[in-house]
Design a protein around this motif. Structure first.
Motif, PDB file in Angstrom:
ATOM      1  N   ALA A 106       0.835  -1.206   0.000  1.00 39.36           N
ATOM      2  CA  ALA A 106       0.000   0.000   0.000  1.00 39.36           C
ATOM      3  C   ALA A 106       0.870   1.256   0.000  1.00 39.36           C
ATOM      4  O   ALA A 106       2.024   1.238   0.457  1.00 39.36           O
ATOM      5  CB  ALA A 106      -0.887  -0.017   1.234  1.00 39.36           C
ATOM      6  N   THR A 107       0.298   2.345  -0.507  1.00 42.65           N
ATOM      7  CA  THR A 107       0.944   3.648  -0.484  1.00 42.65           C
ATOM      8  C   THR A 107       1.400   3.975   0.936  1.00 42.65           C
ATOM      9  O   THR A 107       0.632   3.812   1.881  1.00 42.65           O
ATOM     10  CB  THR A 107      -0.051   4.727  -0.966  1.00 42.65           C
ATOM     11  OG1 THR A 107      -0.406   4.426  -2.313  1.00 42.65           O
ATOM     12  CG2 THR A 107       0.550   6.119  -0.894  1.00 42.65           C
ATOM     13  N   GLY A 108       2.648   4.433   1.059  1.00 41.62           N
ATOM     14  CA  GLY A 108       3.162   4.819   2.372  1.00 41.62           C
ATOM     15  C   GLY A 108       3.981   3.747   3.063  1.00 41.62           C
ATOM     16  O   GLY A 108       4.684   4.032   4.031  1.00 41.62           O
ATOM     17  N   SER A 109       3.922   2.498   2.572  1.00 41.80           N
ATOM     18  CA  SER A 109       4.701   1.423   3.196  1.00 41.80           C
ATOM     19  C   SER A 109       6.189   1.653   2.939  1.00 41.80           C
ATOM     20  O   SER A 109       6.571   2.178   1.903  1.00 41.80           O
ATOM     21  CB  SER A 109       4.351   0.071   2.573  1.00 41.80           C
ATOM     22  OG  SER A 109       2.967  -0.106   2.500  1.00 41.80           O
ATOM     23  N   SER A 110       7.026   1.209   3.873  1.00 42.02           N
ATOM     24  CA  SER A 110       8.457   1.318   3.608  1.00 42.02           C
ATOM     25  C   SER A 110       8.993  -0.049   3.191  1.00 42.02           C
ATOM     26  O   SER A 110       8.567  -1.084   3.721  1.00 42.02           O
ATOM     27  CB  SER A 110       9.200   1.832   4.838  1.00 42.02           C
ATOM     28  OG  SER A 110       9.233   0.845   5.837  1.00 42.02           O
ATOM     29  N   ILE A 111       9.894  -0.023   2.217  1.00 39.25           N
ATOM     30  CA  ILE A 111      10.412  -1.279   1.678  1.00 39.25           C
ATOM     31  C   ILE A 111      11.917  -1.192   1.446  1.00 39.25           C
ATOM     32  O   ILE A 111      12.486  -0.095   1.373  1.00 39.25           O
ATOM     33  CB  ILE A 111       9.732  -1.661   0.334  1.00 39.25           C
ATOM     34  CG1 ILE A 111       9.924  -0.541  -0.703  1.00 39.25           C
ATOM     35  CG2 ILE A 111       8.252  -1.946   0.530  1.00 39.25           C
ATOM     36  CD1 ILE A 111       9.396  -0.901  -2.106  1.00 39.25           C
ATOM     37  N   GLN A 112      12.522  -2.367   1.356  1.00 42.27           N
ATOM     38  CA  GLN A 112      13.913  -2.452   0.907  1.00 42.27           C
ATOM     39  C   GLN A 112      13.934  -3.365  -0.322  1.00 42.27           C
ATOM     40  O   GLN A 112      13.344  -4.445  -0.293  1.00 42.27           O
ATOM     41  CB  GLN A 112      14.810  -3.039   1.988  1.00 42.27           C
ATOM     42  CG  GLN A 112      16.270  -3.113   1.527  1.00 42.27           C
ATOM     43  CD  GLN A 112      17.216  -3.494   2.661  1.00 42.27           C
ATOM     44  OE1 GLN A 112      17.260  -4.642   3.079  1.00 42.27           O
ATOM     45  NE2 GLN A 112      17.970  -2.518   3.129  1.00 42.27           N
TER      46      GLN A 112
END
Ligand code: ATP
Ligand code: MN
Length: 452
Positions: free
Chosen positions: A66-72
């Protein structure tokens, strides 16, 4: 190798495997893979990630990102066949670090109004516009120091808590401990407040080191809920010994040009965004500021121009009355259409420390006005003659004993000197085209308003 997106897009190391971290802006799915747009705050642009169905967490995580999630993401950088980007990252792994619940996360894909974002001071730096403001502001702050250091100015950290209420009559926040039990029981032995200007202390150092500057927080308890006033703002204040009003004005103009030029050259992507969405024609206006000669007129000429204009103003115009924002803006937007310095104001309108001119009626003051904002700089040549200064202080009802340290500067080795104050947020407004000053400081403070 961990990289920032701005480096990646500048160097485009196609064929290399890299790792990036950031926040999801959007996700779009096709049958066999997903496009994920990621932003890491290093620049305006997003990086496009291609995550295909072969990834182990594809169905239960990536397809739900979803929009706003943080990922690597780790993957191979390759040329992008699609429109809109030169390169994209083919993910070999994509880890969800911090989810953002789409039911409650307030920053969704659509454009939000700046007013709405003001209620989300802690999340708004994740938007394009407010992220860009933060980058431009940081760059300008750095350039302020570079400007002065290149010219041999010494930075002075003037105090934030002060016992000299220079011009802040009624505008100073008081500093108390909460333990005071009786009148006169002051932590510092006398009343103290938050500084409204570092000028008086900067003068002491200018009269020792020559050219100095301060750049720090400033506080004004003025009850003005305008788009150009804050209760806490940052001010740049140079102070120069052996310098008259003409030299002072020259420095202010040179500095404004230098800073605008800095933004144009090192924040071009961010300014392009403002040019598109905040103020049409911004870039042209800023390029004009760098190229143009600024105009200078005296206060008396300004009053004459305004009186002859045939304009109906809300506030009256006559010699001895202060120029209001509508007057300032009429002069620099319509009459001259460029930045404008107004000098030599009536002494009665200005604080005691400004140098009295030979006419005995005006002082060596200057206000630099810019289109769209009005006053951005206020400065003066300071009164260096002991008797005249003491006279004006007494007339203003100031206790000379409280300011004997300031008078000492005229008692011993006094010298002509000048300086000004540039409101840093007004500068950032001018450069970004933001209409309201609350957009250009991270956590604005104004009457009745101090979220976070
Ligand atoms: P104004 O007439 O706009 O209230 P001022 O005459 O009170 O300004 P100065 O005391 O000369 O301003 O301060 C120097 C500079 O600091 C101003 O030219 C402006 O750029 C900035 N400034 C002053 N007050 C504020 C404020 N409340 N919020 C943000 N910037 C300010
Ligand atoms: Mn003011």
């Amino acid at each position: 190798m961990k990289v920032r997106i701005n480096q990646l897009l500048a160097n485009k190391p196609v064929g290399e495997t890299v790792t990036i971290n950031g926040w999801v802006r959007t996700r779009r799915d096709t049958g066999a893979f997903s496009f994920v747009e990621v932003n890491d705050g290093s620049c305006l642009a997003n990086l496009q990630i291609i995550a295909d169905a072969a990834l182990a967490n594809y169905e239960h995580e990536i397809r739900l990102l979803a929009t706003g999630s943080s990922i690597q993401v780790t993957g191979l950088l390759r040329e992008s066949p699609g429109k809109g980007q030169d390169v994209e990252l083919q993910a070999s792994s994509l880890a969800l670090l911090g989810p953002a619940d789409p039911e409650s996360y307030p920053l969704q894909k659509k454009r939000h109004s700046l007013e709405f974002l003001r209620e989300l001071t802690h999340l708004r730096p994740r938007t394009n516009a407010l992220g860009a403001v933060a980058r431009v502001r940081s760059r300008l702050s750095f350039a302020v120091h570079r400007f002065f250091q290149e010219r041999g100015f010494v930075q002075i950290h003037t105090p934030i808590i002060t016992t000299s209420d220079c011009e802040g009559a009624g505008e100073m926040f008081q500093v108390i401990t909460g333990r005071e039990t009786s009148v006169g029981d002051h932590f510092f032995g006398r009343p103290a407040g938050l500084t409204v200007s570092g000028q008086l202390q900067a003068e002491a150092f200018a009269l020792a080191l020559g050219n100095v500057y301060t750049f720090g927080p400033t506080f004004r308890a003025e009850n003005s809920n305008t788009s150009r006033h804050l209760a806490e703002f940052w001010m740049i204040e140079p102070e120069m010994a052996f310098c008259d009003l003409a030299g002072n004005r020259q420095l202010a103009e040179e500095m404004l040009r230098y800073l605008v030029n800095e933004a144009l050259t090192s924040c071009s992507d961010d300014l392009l965004l403002f040019d598109q969405f905040i103020e049409k024609g911004l870039l042209k206006r800023l390029q004009g500021v760098v190229a143009q000669e600024f105009v200078q007129i005296s206060y008396s000429e300004a009053v004459e121009r305004l009186q002859k204009s045939g304009r109906q103003f809300t506030y009256p115009v006559s010699w001895g009355l202060d120029l209001q924002s509508e007057h300032e803006r009429y002069l620099c937007e319509e009459v001259f259409a460029c930045p404008l310095t107004v000098t030599d104001y009536p002494a009665s309108l200005k604080p005691f420390y400004m140098r009295l001119n030979d006419d005995g009626k005006t002082v060596a003051a200057m206000d630099l006005l810019v289109p769209g904002i009005g006053e951005i700089v206020g400065g003066s040549q300071r009164e260096e003659r002991y008797d005249l200064l003491a006279g004006r202080m007494s007339a203003a009802g100031i206790d000379l004993d409280d300011y004997s340290w300031y008078l000492d500067l005229r008692r011993y080795g006094s010298a002509p000197h000048s300086g000004f104050g540039l409101g840093f947020e007004r500068l950032v407004q001018f450069v970004t085209g933001m209409g309201n000053i609350r957009e250009v400081i991270a956590f604005p403070r104004a009457p009745g308003y101090a979220p976070c």
